[in-house]
Design a protein around this motif. Structure first.
Motif, mmCIF file in Angstrom:
data_model
loop_
_atom_site.group_PDB
_atom_site.id
_atom_site.type_symbol
_atom_site.label_atom_id
_atom_site.label_comp_id
_atom_site.label_asym_id
_atom_site.label_seq_id
_atom_site.Cartn_x
_atom_site.Cartn_y
_atom_site.Cartn_z
ATOM 1 N N LEU A 143 1.023 -1.114 0.085
ATOM 2 C CA LEU A 143 0.064 -0.138 0.210
ATOM 3 C C LEU A 143 0.860 1.180 0.043
ATOM 4 C CD1 LEU A 143 -2.717 1.371 0.053
ATOM 5 C CD2 LEU A 143 -2.697 0.920 2.719
ATOM 6 N N ASP A 144 2.067 1.347 0.606
ATOM 7 C CA ASP A 144 2.579 2.422 0.708
ATOM 8 C C ASP A 144 3.335 2.886 -0.647
ATOM 9 O OD1 ASP A 144 4.531 0.266 0.995
ATOM 10 O OD2 ASP A 144 5.968 1.342 2.163
ATOM 11 N N LYS A 145 3.783 1.807 -1.388
ATOM 12 C CA LYS A 145 4.057 2.091 -2.700
ATOM 13 C C LYS A 145 3.055 2.578 -3.604
ATOM 14 C CE LYS A 145 8.118 -0.903 -2.486
ATOM 15 N NZ LYS A 145 8.836 -2.032 -3.383
ATOM 16 N N ILE A 146 1.891 2.022 -3.591
ATOM 17 C CA ILE A 146 0.901 2.483 -4.382
ATOM 18 C C ILE A 146 0.654 3.915 -4.172
ATOM 19 C CG2 ILE A 146 -1.641 2.152 -4.624
ATOM 20 C CD1 ILE A 146 -1.419 -0.764 -4.284
ATOM 21 N N LEU A 147 0.556 4.230 -2.833
ATOM 22 C CA LEU A 147 0.290 5.787 -2.405
ATOM 23 C C LEU A 147 1.333 6.711 -2.938
ATOM 24 C CD1 LEU A 147 -1.399 5.207 0.732
ATOM 25 C CD2 LEU A 147 -2.518 5.728 -1.109
ATOM 26 N N THR A 148 2.625 6.250 -3.437
ATOM 27 C CA THR A 148 3.408 7.065 -4.241
ATOM 28 C C THR A 148 3.293 7.327 -5.566
ATOM 29 O OG1 THR A 148 4.951 5.354 -4.708
ATOM 30 C CG2 THR A 148 5.230 6.330 -2.303
ATOM 31 N N GLN A 149 2.382 6.541 -6.179
ATOM 32 C CA GLN A 149 1.942 6.405 -7.582
ATOM 33 C C GLN A 149 0.510 7.112 -7.531
ATOM 34 O OE1 GLN A 149 2.634 2.826 -9.331
ATOM 35 N NE2 GLN A 149 4.581 2.373 -7.996
ATOM 36 N N THR A 172 0.506 6.063 10.732
ATOM 37 C CA THR A 172 -0.984 5.495 10.607
ATOM 38 C C THR A 172 -0.531 4.108 9.710
ATOM 39 O OG1 THR A 172 -1.954 7.711 10.471
ATOM 40 C CG2 THR A 172 -3.122 5.927 9.709
ATOM 41 N N TYR A 173 0.230 4.332 8.681
ATOM 42 C CA TYR A 173 0.386 3.222 7.776
ATOM 43 C C TYR A 173 1.125 1.849 8.683
ATOM 44 C CZ TYR A 173 2.800 0.041 4.729
ATOM 45 O OH TYR A 173 3.379 -1.293 3.946
ATOM 46 N N LEU A 174 1.845 2.237 9.589
ATOM 47 C CA LEU A 174 2.625 1.431 10.505
ATOM 48 C C LEU A 174 1.247 0.611 11.524
ATOM 49 C CD1 LEU A 174 5.137 -0.088 11.361
ATOM 50 C CD2 LEU A 174 5.487 1.490 12.830
ATOM 51 N N ARG A 175 0.586 1.566 12.006
ATOM 52 C CA ARG A 175 -0.441 1.011 12.786
ATOM 53 C C ARG A 175 -1.421 0.072 11.986
ATOM 54 N NH1 ARG A 175 -5.681 2.968 13.076
ATOM 55 N NH2 ARG A 175 -4.882 5.100 12.069
ATOM 56 N N LEU A 176 -1.803 0.371 10.868
ATOM 57 C CA LEU A 176 -2.605 -0.618 10.150
ATOM 58 C C LEU A 176 -1.556 -1.871 9.508
ATOM 59 C CD1 LEU A 176 -3.929 2.135 7.521
ATOM 60 C CD2 LEU A 176 -5.135 0.954 8.867
ATOM 61 N N LEU A 177 -0.307 -1.778 9.383
ATOM 62 C CA LEU A 177 0.367 -2.616 8.971
ATOM 63 C C LEU A 177 0.391 -3.975 10.046
ATOM 64 C CD1 LEU A 177 1.819 -4.128 6.652
ATOM 65 C CD2 LEU A 177 3.938 -2.888 7.664
ATOM 66 N N ARG A 178 0.611 -3.324 11.243
ATOM 67 C CA ARG A 178 0.723 -3.910 12.591
ATOM 68 C C ARG A 178 -0.653 -4.766 13.178
ATOM 69 N NH1 ARG A 178 5.329 -0.834 16.419
ATOM 70 N NH2 ARG A 178 7.066 -1.474 14.773
ATOM 71 N N LEU A 203 -10.180 2.926 8.733
ATOM 72 C CA LEU A 203 -10.242 4.117 8.467
ATOM 73 C C LEU A 203 -11.701 4.624 8.626
ATOM 74 C CD1 LEU A 203 -8.420 4.364 5.189
ATOM 75 C CD2 LEU A 203 -7.687 5.032 7.210
ATOM 76 N N SER A 204 -12.693 3.574 8.673
ATOM 77 C CA SER A 204 -14.019 4.298 8.972
ATOM 78 C C SER A 204 -14.285 4.331 10.364
ATOM 79 C CB SER A 204 -15.098 3.197 8.785
ATOM 80 O OG SER A 204 -14.797 1.941 9.131
ATOM 81 N N LYS A 205 -13.356 4.034 11.202
ATOM 82 C CA LYS A 205 -13.541 4.388 12.828
ATOM 83 C C LYS A 205 -12.616 5.336 13.119
ATOM 84 C CE LYS A 205 -14.367 -0.831 13.735
ATOM 85 N NZ LYS A 205 -13.815 -1.882 14.452
ATOM 86 N N GLN A 206 -11.297 5.271 12.622
ATOM 87 C CA GLN A 206 -10.230 6.407 12.874
ATOM 88 C C GLN A 206 -9.538 6.665 11.716
ATOM 89 O OE1 GLN A 206 -7.591 5.308 16.032
ATOM 90 N NE2 GLN A 206 -6.645 7.286 16.088
ATOM 91 N N SER A 207 -9.613 7.933 11.271
ATOM 92 C CA SER A 207 -8.857 8.339 10.091
ATOM 93 C C SER A 207 -7.942 9.489 10.524
ATOM 94 C CB SER A 207 -10.109 8.992 9.026
ATOM 95 O OG SER A 207 -10.710 10.089 9.670
ATOM 96 N N ASP A 208 -7.266 9.572 11.679
ATOM 97 C CA ASP A 208 -6.436 10.389 12.026
ATOM 98 C C ASP A 208 -4.882 9.992 10.844
ATOM 99 O OD1 ASP A 208 -7.920 11.588 13.621
ATOM 100 O OD2 ASP A 208 -7.292 10.738 15.384
ATOM 101 N N GLY A 209 -4.337 10.849 10.516
ATOM 102 C CA GLY A 209 -3.229 10.373 9.559
ATOM 103 C C GLY A 209 -3.472 10.312 8.292
#
Length: 492
Positions: A143-149, A172-178, A203-209
């Protein structure tokens, strides 16, 4: 919308407009089934809009669960939101969703059998964006590579329409990954590290970051100056009606409705003009300002820059300082100083659009701004500059002294002088001047039409390319920001 109950106290409810029909059952769990009175050629028993069903069930379940806890006088921690207030907030959200669907219902009635297209447009647009993405990405990526494109299209994330995940902060990405479920299938989602269901749920519950843009249809008493989109290959044009306008709504939503400042995205003036050239180069300035809120005006009548708007609520200041301390103590603390640029800023909230190509190009511009905002937001910056006048002296009685003028160096010892001469001195701190990229985006006419969908090449957006590497690498990887003398954003 009319509501019908099978019997008093029954768990099943039917809510209907002229075209839209919702069957809601809350017995043991919230289940929603959508059907349409016109243009519905779907076989009996097959869900007409399964993604919309899941979205409405999720939003209704939030409201129902909070109301149930409030009715049972559930004990909540001081950090948690009062269940009754939480239920009220979720109830207002459900009302907003139903109000939006009823607006589409009114448009559908006026068109007869063709009216179902207003409900199906999110599906059609999402399909177009996903197909364009697959044509440029034959294999799945993290996902992190997709968002760079490109931005990631998400159907029914926080509104009954199509949303786009434009940016994720590294934390936020690290939190989703873990927090991703172990062993869950991750194929067919377009990315390989985070399951799609987990991403949507989180993301529907918490979209901070996370920076999210929602494609919505809104009533428009005034006609927005949106030019007809150019003829890009395989473009998708949204249904057009004079009384309504499609907009991209930017928001960093908060669970609490008492924090409206989370709405909108801080952008610089040059990027606002770049967005304007995508919509209509001849757009009136007043119309451009209606899409955003300008920076605040300072006490002396001068406007703040976009950095002031981001870091200091729009109050202008000469520069900002921050201190970065090495977690391992490998080097002395870095005393960072950021001189405020002169470029004004705006809070971007809504942008009128007519086609998928316009959406893609606007999100390209916004993604670069998100990257800069995130870099600045990683540190705690303190506004500095003009120091308060000495006691007994007014501002008009003489030139104000700067803070740096008032700083007094401590006595220099013989040991310090000897260590400097021997080259063994250990500095107490290292001064670093931080600067921001000042290059203006190239004209959008230079954008390669074939790469207009989610491409980075035409506008030069995204993080600076790595020397000898590819700009499509991980945005959060260890090789993205080498501490280099030439990197925009950090220079010694």
């Amino acid at each position: 919308m009319d509501a019908f109950f099978e019997s008093p106290g029954a768990s099943a409810t039917t809510m209907a407009g002229k075209v839209l029909v919702l069957d809601i059952d809350v017995d043991g769990g919230v289940v929603v089934k959508t059907s349409f009175a016109v243009g519905n050629n779907i076989a009996n028993g097959t869900p007409a809009a399964p993604d919309l069903d899941a979205f409405l069930a999720r939003e209704t379940a939030k409201w129902f669960d909070a109301a149930k806890r409030a009715s049972l006088a559930a004990v909540y921690s001081p950090e948690a939101e009062d269940p009754s207030m939480e239920a009220a907030h979720h109830g207002l959200d459900v009302q907003d969703h139903l109000r939006y669907l009823m607006m589409l219902d009114a448009l559908a009635v006026a068109e007869g059998e063709r009216g179902i297209r207003w409900f199906m447009e999110p599906f059609s647009a999402a399909k177009h964006f996903i197909n364009a993405q697959k044509s440029t990405e034959p294999k799945s990526l993290p996902l992190d590579k997709i968002l760079t494109q490109h931005a990631l299209p998400l159907l029914y994330l926080n509104t009954p329409s199509l949303s786009f995940l434009v940016w994720l902060s590294p934390l936020t990405y690290l939190r989703l990954l873990r927090t991703s479920p172990v062993g869950e299938l991750r194929t067919g989602t377009g990315f390989t590290d985070i399951p799609s269901a987990h991403l949507m749920s989180s993301l529907s519950k918490q979209s901070d970051g996370a920076t999210i843009a929602s494609l919505k249809l809104i009533p428009s008493p005034e006609t927005f100056g949106v030019s007809s989109p150019p003829d890009f290959p395989n473009d998708h044009t949204f249904p057009d009606i004079p009384s309504h306008t499609w907009v991209l709504e930017f928001n960093r939503p908060s669970r609490s409705r008492s924090h409206p400042a989370n709405g909108g995205l801080v952008v610089s003036q040059s990027r606002m003009h770049a967005i304007q050239s995508v919509i209509d180069p001849n757009m009136d300035t007043d119309m451009l300002m209606s899409m955003s809120a300008p920076a605040s005006i300072g006490p002396n009548g001068s406007g703040g820059s976009w950095v002031d708007l981001l870091l200091n609520n729009g109050l202008p200041t000469e520069y900002y300082t921050s201190t970065y301390k090495s977690p391992s103590g490998a080097h002395a603390p870095l005393n960072l100083r950021l001189t405020t640029p002169q470029e004004p800023g705006f809070v971007l909230r809504k942008v009128p659009v007519k086609s998928a190509s316009q959406v893609s190009r606007i999100l390209e511009i916004v993604r670069e701004q998100c990257w800069l905002n995130e870099l600045l937001g990683m540190l705690q910056w303190q506004p500095n500059g003009i120091a308060p006048p000495p006691k007994g002296q007014t501002v008009s009685s003489g030139p104000p002294a700067t803070i740096s003028d008032q700083q007094v160096e401590g006595p220099v010892s013989a040991e310090l002088l000897a260590s400097v001469l021997a080259g063994t001195v250990n500095p107490r701190s290292i001064p670093v001047s931080v600067y921001l990229p000042s290059t203006i985006l190239p004209p959008l006419a230079q954008t390669n039409p074939s790469g207009s969908h989610f491409g980075l090449e035409g506008l030069g957006v995204g993080p600076p390319p790595i020397s000898g590497g590819s700009s499509s690498g991980s945005l959060f990887g260890s090789t993205d920001l080498d501490m280099d003398m030439e990197i925009p954003g950090l220079s010694m």
